[in-house]
Every structure is written in structure tokens, then in C-alpha cells.
Design an enzyme around this catalytic site. Structure first.
Site, PDB file in Angstrom:
ATOM      1  N   ARG A 259     -25.259 -34.149 -92.193  1.00 18.62           N
ATOM      2  CA  ARG A 259     -25.573 -33.147 -93.210  1.00 18.62           C
ATOM      3  C   ARG A 259     -26.129 -33.905 -94.401  1.00 18.62           C
ATOM      4  O   ARG A 259     -25.470 -34.772 -94.969  1.00 18.62           O
ATOM      5  CB  ARG A 259     -24.317 -32.361 -93.577  1.00 18.62           C
ATOM      6  CG  ARG A 259     -24.541 -31.270 -94.638  1.00 18.62           C
ATOM      7  CD  ARG A 259     -24.156 -31.764 -96.003  1.00 18.62           C
ATOM      8  NE  ARG A 259     -24.011 -30.711 -96.986  1.00 18.62           N
ATOM      9  CZ  ARG A 259     -23.804 -30.945 -98.270  1.00 18.62           C
ATOM     10  NH1 ARG A 259     -23.696 -32.188 -98.747  1.00 18.62           N
ATOM     11  NH2 ARG A 259     -23.688 -29.954 -99.131  1.00 18.62           N
ATOM     12  N   LEU A 260     -27.367 -33.616 -94.797  1.00 17.16           N
ATOM     13  CA  LEU A 260     -28.050 -34.323 -95.876  1.00 17.16           C
ATOM     14  C   LEU A 260     -27.790 -33.614 -97.194  1.00 17.16           C
ATOM     15  O   LEU A 260     -28.131 -32.440 -97.354  1.00 17.16           O
ATOM     16  CB  LEU A 260     -29.554 -34.410 -95.614  1.00 17.16           C
ATOM     17  CG  LEU A 260     -30.034 -35.523 -94.677  1.00 17.16           C
ATOM     18  CD1 LEU A 260     -29.543 -35.313 -93.254  1.00 17.16           C
ATOM     19  CD2 LEU A 260     -31.557 -35.615 -94.697  1.00 17.16           C
ATOM     20  N   ASP A 261     -27.189 -34.332 -98.121  1.00 16.64           N
ATOM     21  CA  ASP A 261     -26.817 -33.777 -99.403  1.00 16.64           C
ATOM     22  C   ASP A 261     -28.041 -33.576-100.300  1.00 16.64           C
ATOM     23  O   ASP A 261     -28.894 -34.469-100.415  1.00 16.64           O
ATOM     24  CB  ASP A 261     -25.820 -34.728-100.088  1.00 16.64           C
ATOM     25  CG  ASP A 261     -25.412 -34.270-101.458  1.00 16.64           C
ATOM     26  OD1 ASP A 261     -24.719 -33.245-101.563  1.00 16.64           O
ATOM     27  OD2 ASP A 261     -25.795 -34.934-102.452  1.00 16.64           O
ATOM     28  N   ALA A 262     -28.129 -32.422-100.940  1.00 15.03           N
ATOM     29  CA  ALA A 262     -29.070 -32.136-102.033  1.00 15.03           C
ATOM     30  C   ALA A 262     -30.475 -32.678-101.783  1.00 15.03           C
ATOM     31  O   ALA A 262     -31.010 -33.447-102.577  1.00 15.03           O
ATOM     32  CB  ALA A 262     -28.512 -32.696-103.344  1.00 15.03           C
ATOM     33  N   HIS A 264     -33.155 -31.201-102.140  1.00 15.51           N
ATOM     34  CA  HIS A 264     -34.105 -30.746-103.151  1.00 15.51           C
ATOM     35  C   HIS A 264     -34.422 -31.845-104.164  1.00 15.51           C
ATOM     36  O   HIS A 264     -35.399 -31.741-104.901  1.00 15.51           O
ATOM     37  CB  HIS A 264     -33.577 -29.496-103.862  1.00 15.51           C
ATOM     38  CG  HIS A 264     -32.155 -29.604-104.296  1.00 15.51           C
ATOM     39  ND1 HIS A 264     -31.109 -29.149-103.510  1.00 15.51           N
ATOM     40  CD2 HIS A 264     -31.591 -30.126-105.405  1.00 15.51           C
ATOM     41  CE1 HIS A 264     -29.962 -29.381-104.135  1.00 15.51           C
ATOM     42  NE2 HIS A 264     -30.229 -29.977-105.284  1.00 15.51           N
ATOM     43  N   GLU A 293     -28.452 -29.449 -97.261  1.00 19.96           N
ATOM     44  CA  GLU A 293     -28.155 -28.732 -98.489  1.00 19.96           C
ATOM     45  C   GLU A 293     -29.451 -28.727 -99.285  1.00 19.96           C
ATOM     46  O   GLU A 293     -29.994 -29.795 -99.578  1.00 19.96           O
ATOM     47  CB  GLU A 293     -27.048 -29.398 -99.299  1.00 19.96           C
ATOM     48  CG  GLU A 293     -26.752 -28.644-100.594  1.00 19.96           C
ATOM     49  CD  GLU A 293     -25.909 -29.431-101.573  1.00 19.96           C
ATOM     50  OE1 GLU A 293     -25.215 -28.787-102.382  1.00 19.96           O
ATOM     51  OE2 GLU A 293     -25.949 -30.667-101.558  1.00 19.96           O
ATOM     52  N   HIS A 381     -16.270 -28.210-100.347  1.00 17.64           N
ATOM     53  CA  HIS A 381     -15.842 -29.144-101.395  1.00 17.64           C
ATOM     54  C   HIS A 381     -16.469 -28.800-102.741  1.00 17.64           C
ATOM     55  O   HIS A 381     -15.829 -28.902-103.786  1.00 17.64           O
ATOM     56  CB  HIS A 381     -16.187 -30.581-100.987  1.00 17.64           C
ATOM     57  CG  HIS A 381     -17.648 -30.891-101.079  1.00 17.64           C
ATOM     58  ND1 HIS A 381     -18.533 -30.624-100.055  1.00 17.64           N
ATOM     59  CD2 HIS A 381     -18.393 -31.428-102.079  1.00 17.64           C
ATOM     60  CE1 HIS A 381     -19.751 -30.991-100.420  1.00 17.64           C
ATOM     61  NE2 HIS A 381     -19.695 -31.465-101.641  1.00 17.64           N
ATOM     62  N   ASP A 382     -17.753 -28.401-102.740  1.00 19.19           N
ATOM     63  CA  ASP A 382     -18.440 -28.073-103.992  1.00 19.19           C
ATOM     64  C   ASP A 382     -17.850 -26.834-104.635  1.00 19.19           C
ATOM     65  O   ASP A 382     -17.529 -26.821-105.827  1.00 19.19           O
ATOM     66  CB  ASP A 382     -19.928 -27.827-103.722  1.00 19.19           C
ATOM     67  CG  ASP A 382     -20.770 -29.081-103.881  1.00 19.19           C
ATOM     68  OD1 ASP A 382     -20.357 -29.979-104.635  1.00 19.19           O
ATOM     69  OD2 ASP A 382     -21.838 -29.159-103.251  1.00 19.19           O
ATOM     70  N   ASN A 386     -15.760 -28.113-107.675  1.00 18.81           N
ATOM     71  CA  ASN A 386     -16.553 -28.070-108.900  1.00 18.81           C
ATOM     72  C   ASN A 386     -16.084 -26.984-109.859  1.00 18.81           C
ATOM     73  O   ASN A 386     -16.742 -26.714-110.869  1.00 18.81           O
ATOM     74  CB  ASN A 386     -18.037 -27.888-108.565  1.00 18.81           C
ATOM     75  CG  ASN A 386     -18.676 -29.217-108.193  1.00 18.81           C
ATOM     76  OD1 ASN A 386     -18.226 -30.273-108.620  1.00 18.81           O
ATOM     77  ND2 ASN A 386     -19.721 -29.177-107.392  1.00 18.81           N
TER      78      ASN A 386
END
Length: 588
Positions: A259-262, A264, A293, A381-382, A386
Site C-alpha cells: 500500500r503506497l502512502d500519499a 498525491h 492512498e 490509523h489515520d 490523527n
């Protein structure tokens, strides 16, 4: 000093230390700004050969476990592609031998993505790799088919979410050795569980990253981000560093996907396309899943090489419905959360080119994408961590609504994801935690509190001061999943396992993709979603989070498969009760 022939010796083409078959290892470092680079090994310093483009290479006698470092213009630094950091990110690196592990389930070829039911978890909070391994039978019994580990790449300190990693190739030593991680994956495969890993390719953490000292071209001074200068994926050496990292996790650890984080924050998009193509080529013959993501809601990537995207839009609409919260990014969904959720269930994305609260156009049309291209969740988790106080939905939502929404996620043809402990109704918060010292610790603490100054409940500085300090050991200790009532937790886990068993029988094992038939708003806080499954049958979910009965449409399927609660549906009147979900089916 010997000059390796990279064309003849595959390991010498990758960064880091790679054992050869003759008692030697090849070491490669990209340090284009360096005047002199030496390999420190076995108590001696050996000059490395500089190649065109700034790579420094040396072949030397070495064995698994040998400690080494580089001396770059007089400064001792660890290998940025180190596979093993026994003493943490500021210590020396060590040689790892991935071929030494004897895989018991080496014939495992994975599972189709449509069968994924994911438990996201934090390895440290579960007791490290060995602790996760011990929990595998329980997680499999709950009905999970996949685990998703939050990032495990080495970071500074003992405690961290993992998104502050600075050595992306090395498992964090506080979680266990590379061998322990391989044993975890191996045992998971023996139980039929896939293992996915969250990887962070958009930035490095604030402590322990030495790359700017000798490879300034790794970063773009013209592209500032929240984490510092953006990574320059236009450079072939940088692209290679991250592509090789992805392939290492899939090859050397037999992981089932990433899973590739952020993403963008990754430019240009061509890097993501290149990475997916390389993974597909290297993993031909087995299942290897790639999940994103992506705030950009880039449907093109999901039609290209990527299996799915975390569906933040659907989560945000559900969260507003369950909690009534409307601040921050929830403001984009506050006007009509029911309609937003209906769009998400029927089409995937809510934002498909519209402007958000900041006036920014976001997203692309998602028409034609299958439901399995979207990962659906109530918590992760976010969305828990957060929050200022890290509360789970058990502390925020009506228990009846939460139960119905959990059933919606479990039975929806989208890929469901649950956060560790959700399967047993865990109430333990999940806080943001780090393990920094000195000035950096203070910056993280105050920066964390400043993030929430715009929220009504934390506008008062005295109240913000009560937000837990990320560096306090109790912030981590208080985030370890626990249950207050073991009997109630067991009942919840049994109910949860029933939902996932029903999903497996009705939705998850269908050979081929489902497709959405749309979702209708029945009333405020009530909707009815329909899908055509691969066998031609119709699958429908009706959700009512209001306080009144809602009439189902006359063309709704007649077969009631599941009701939540048990009397969720009155067939004679075709009434969906308050705070309820019903699953309906109709044969082809």
C-alpha cells in the site's frame, strides 16, 4: 580495490550490500556530491570505485551479519539501502542474506484481490513481528484473509507510526529481525492469510536521513512539501532506489502486496506507472497487489497497474453520519452525507472533478471501475490516530449505528478494511506516538498541538496542552489494543466472524468482478445500494441510520440474507427499521 562488472553480475546493479556466491558481497551507494567514498568493513577502510552518474561500487569479502558503513568525505554514515540496522538508524549497517531463510510455504501464490478482507495493524503495538505471528490464528479465525502492516522501515527511536522512516530497506530493529518478519509472512501464508505492507515513498523522516549530505539531487528544492523538499522521482537513480525497494519486499519477504502512502505527493505520475509495470513484470505467475492512498482520486491509475485505492470519500461520509462531526475535511461531506455515501457506494469516488471546500478541483470520473477497486473502512490509523485524543468510533458513535455500519463494510463488494481490535469491539484509543529527544521532541509535541488550534474544541491553548505528548512512553503504551470485558469482546468477535463468513459465502468467493447497479437515497440517513455479482445474482444492502422506519423500494430483492439487528426488516411492510442494515439477494 576491484571494479565489478555490473553487466555480468545482477546483484551489483542494486543499491546496498548484496552477497555473491563466492564469499564476497557487492556494495553500491549513490553519492554524486561526494569527493571520496570508502567502505568501512572488518576494521579497514577501502576506497570505492566511482562510476559515471555518481554510483560508488566495491566488491569485498563479506558474510551475512557483517557490520559495515560508508565514510563519505570523512563522515561515517549507514547505507541508505541497508537491509539490516541492528543498532538503529544512526548505527552501522549489517549484511543480510535473504536466501538463508528456509520457506515452509514457498509454493504460496497468493489470493485474488476480490477475496481480501484486511486487518490493518501496527507491528509494535502487537508486540513486534513475533507478537503479530502469535496473533495470526486468532486473526484468521475472525475471517480476515489479509493483514496490512503499517510501515516497518527503520526510523529514529523505538516507537513511531512508521511514516518517519529514513532507511526504507531495513525492518525496524525494535520490531524484530528480517528473519522474524519472514517467519511472520511464512506462517501467515500457511493459514491462508496474505500480508501487505504500507510503504512510504513520498518523504523521509526528520531524524537519521543522511542523503542530503552527499546526494542533494535526491530532492527538489523547487517543490516544498509538509515534510521538506520533495523527492525527485525524475532522476533514474531515485526511481531505481524506490522501485528496487518495492521489489525487495515482494521478493525477499514474499509479501503479497504494498500500500503506497500519499502518492498525491509523488511527481511525476509516470514514476507510479513505471513502478507498477516493474512489479507486474517481476511478479508474473503469482498474485501481487498494489494499493494507493491518493487524494487526487486518480481513476487512471486504477485502470492501469493498481488494484485499489483507500476510499477516503466513503469513510468521510460515513463518519459524518455516525458522529455528526463537520470540521476539517469532514466539511466537504457535511451538507448531505447520505447523498455522498450513496455516490461512493454506487460510483466509488465522491469527488470526481468537483471543487472541494478549498476551491480545488479534485478527482476523475470513476465510471466502470469495479467495486473491488475501492477499499472501504470505518477506521484506520489515520482516521483514529490523527484525532487529538485518538478515540475510536466506539467512543463517538451510537452503538446501534456503529454495528449497522460495520455490517455494511463487511458485506459490501468493495474490499473491506478494519483497524486492529475492531474485530473484538476494542475501545482503546490509538494515539500519535514518536520517540524523539531534545529540540525535535519539542517541535513534534508543539506542532501536533498546533494542528488542532482551528478546531472548536481545542481553540483554548489550555485544552490543547492536554493533547497527549507523542514522545511520552504512555502515548504508545495506551495505544496497545486491549479489551475491558473479555466476554463481550468474545461475543463481538463471534458476530464479526459470522459477518465475514457470510461475506465469503455470498460475495468474496465469486469468480470475477462485481459491478455496481447504483445506490438510492431512501430518506435522510437511509439508502439502498445494489450490485450485480459475477454469477449474475443481485446483492443489495439497505442502511438506515435514522430514528424512523424506512420503506424499501418495490423492486428491492426479496431474499433477506442478514439483518442487523435481527429484526432489521419487516418483510410484509417492506420496512427497514431504525439504526439497521439488511442484506438482500436475488438469484439470476
Amino acid at each position: 580495490m576491484s571494479r565489478p562488472n555490473a553487466a555480468d553480475d545482477h546483484p551489483c546493479r542494486g543499491y546496498g550490500a548484496h552477497l555473491l556466491d563466492d564469499g564476497r558481497a557487492c556494495f553500491r551507494l549513490w553519492a554524486p556530491d561526494a569527493g571520496q567514498v570508502e567502505l568501512l568493513l572488518h576494521g579497514t577502510a577501502r576506497p570505492m570505485w566511482r562510476e559515471d552518474g555518481g554510483d560508488h561500487v566495491l566488491v569485498a569479502g563479506a558474510a551475512a551479519g557483517d557490520r559495515y558503513a560508508y565514510r563519505v568525505d570523512g563522515r561515517r554514515v549507514p547505507d541508505p539501502a541497508s537491509r539490516l540496522q541492528p543498532d538503529g538508524v544512526h548505527g552501522d549497517s549489517a549484511v543480510d542474506d535473504p536466501a538463508a531463510y528456509d520457506w515452509r510455504h514457498r509454493d504460496w501464490r497468493g489470493r485474488p484481490w476480490r477475496e481480501a478482507v484486511i486487518c490493518e495493524l501496527h507491528a509494535g503495538a502487537m508486540g513486534g513481528f513475533d507478537g503479530v505471528r502469535r496473533a495470526l490464528p486468532r486473526l484468521a479465525a475472525c475471517g480476515y484473509t489479509a493483514l496490512e502492516l503499517m510501515p516497518v522501515a527503520a526510523f529514529d527511536g523505538a516507537r513511531n507510526w512508521g511514516y518517519d522512516g529514513v532507511l526504507p530497506y531495513a525492518p525496524h530493529p525494535a520490531y524484530g529481525t528480517p528473519t522474524a518478519l519472514r517467519a511472520l509472512v511464512d506462517e501467515a501464508h500457511g493459514l491462508g492469510l496474505m500480508v501487505l505492507l504500507d510503504v512510504v515513498y513520498n518523504h523521509f523522516g526528520p531524524s537519521g536521513n543522511e542523503l542530503p549530505r552527499y546526494a542533494s539531487g535526491f530532492f527538489r528544492a523547487d517543490r516544498p512539501t509538509a515534510w521538506g523538499s520533495a523527492i525527485d522521482f525524475r532522476r533514474p537513480q531515485v526511481a531505481r532506489y524506490f522501485v528496487d525497494n518495492a521489489l525487495m519486499w515482494l521478493r525477499d519477504y514474499h509479501l503479497d502486496g504494498l500500500r503506497l502512502d500519499a502518492v498525491h505527493a509523488i511527481e511525476p505520475r509516470g514514476f507510479l506507472e513505471h513502478l507498477a509495470a516493474e512489479v507486474r513484470r517481476a511478479c508474473a505467475g503469482r498474485e501481487a497487489h498494489l494499493v494507493l492512498e491518493n487524494e487526487h482520486n486518480d481513476a487512471g491509475l486504477l485502470r492501469g497497474g493498481y488494484d485499489a485505492q483507500w476510499n477516503d470519500d466513503a469513510h468521510n461520509a460515513l463518519h459524518v453520519l455516525l458522529t455528526g462531526e463537520r470540521e476539517g475535511y469532514y466539511a466537504d461531506f457535511a451538507a448531505d452525507p447520505t447523498a455522498a455515501l450513496a455516490t461512493a457506494l454506487g460510483e466509488g469516488f465522491v469527488f470526481q472533478g468537483q471543487r472541494d471546500r478549498r476551491g480545488v478541483a479534485r478527482g476523475e470520473p470513476a465510471a466502470g471501475l469495479p467495486p473491488e477497486a475501492f477499499v472501504l473502512f470505518l477506521q484506520n490509523h489515520d482516521q483514529v490516530g490523527n484525532r487529538p485524543l485518538g478515540e475510536r468510533l466506539t467512543a463517538l458513535a451510537d452503538p446501534r449505528d456503529l454495528r449497522a455500519a460495520t455490517a455494511l463494510v463487511a458485506l459490501c463488494p468493495m474490499v473491506p478494511l478494519f483497524f486492529m481490535g475492531e474485530e473484538c469491539g476494542c475501545t482503546t484509543p490509538f494515539l500519535y506516538f514518536t520517540d524523539y529527544d531534545g529540540e525535535l521532541a519539542g517541535q513534534v509535541r508543539e506542532g501536533r498541538r498546533a494542528e488542532f488550534a482551528q478546531f472548536a474544541g481545542f481553540a483554548d491553548p489550555a485544552r490543547r496542552a492536554r493533547i497527549p505528548d507523542p514522545n511520552a512512553p504512555r502515548s504508545f503504551a495506551g495505544s496497545i489494543p486491549a479489551v475491558d470485558d473479555p466476554v463481550a469482546a468474545a461475543r463481538h468477535a463471534q458476530w464479526f466472524a459470522h459477518l465475514l463468513s457470510l461475506r465469503k459465502a455470498r460475495v468474496g468467493m465469486q469468480a470475477g468482478a462485481a459491478h455496481a447497479l447504483g445506490c438510492r437515497v431512501l430518506a435522510e440517513r437511509a439508502l439502498h445500494a445494489r450490485w450485480r455479482l459475477a454469477d449474475g445474482s443481485r446483492w443489495e444492502l439497505a442502511l438506515n441510520l435514522s430514528d424512523r422506519d424506512v420503506v424499501l423500494p418495490g423492486d428491492a430483492a426479496a431474499g433477506v440474507v442478514h439483518g442487523e439487528p435481527a429484526d432489521a426488516f419487516l418483510p410484509a411492510q417492506r420496512l427497514l427499521r431504525p439504526h439497521a442494515l439488511v442484506a438482500l439477494a436475488e438469484a439470476r
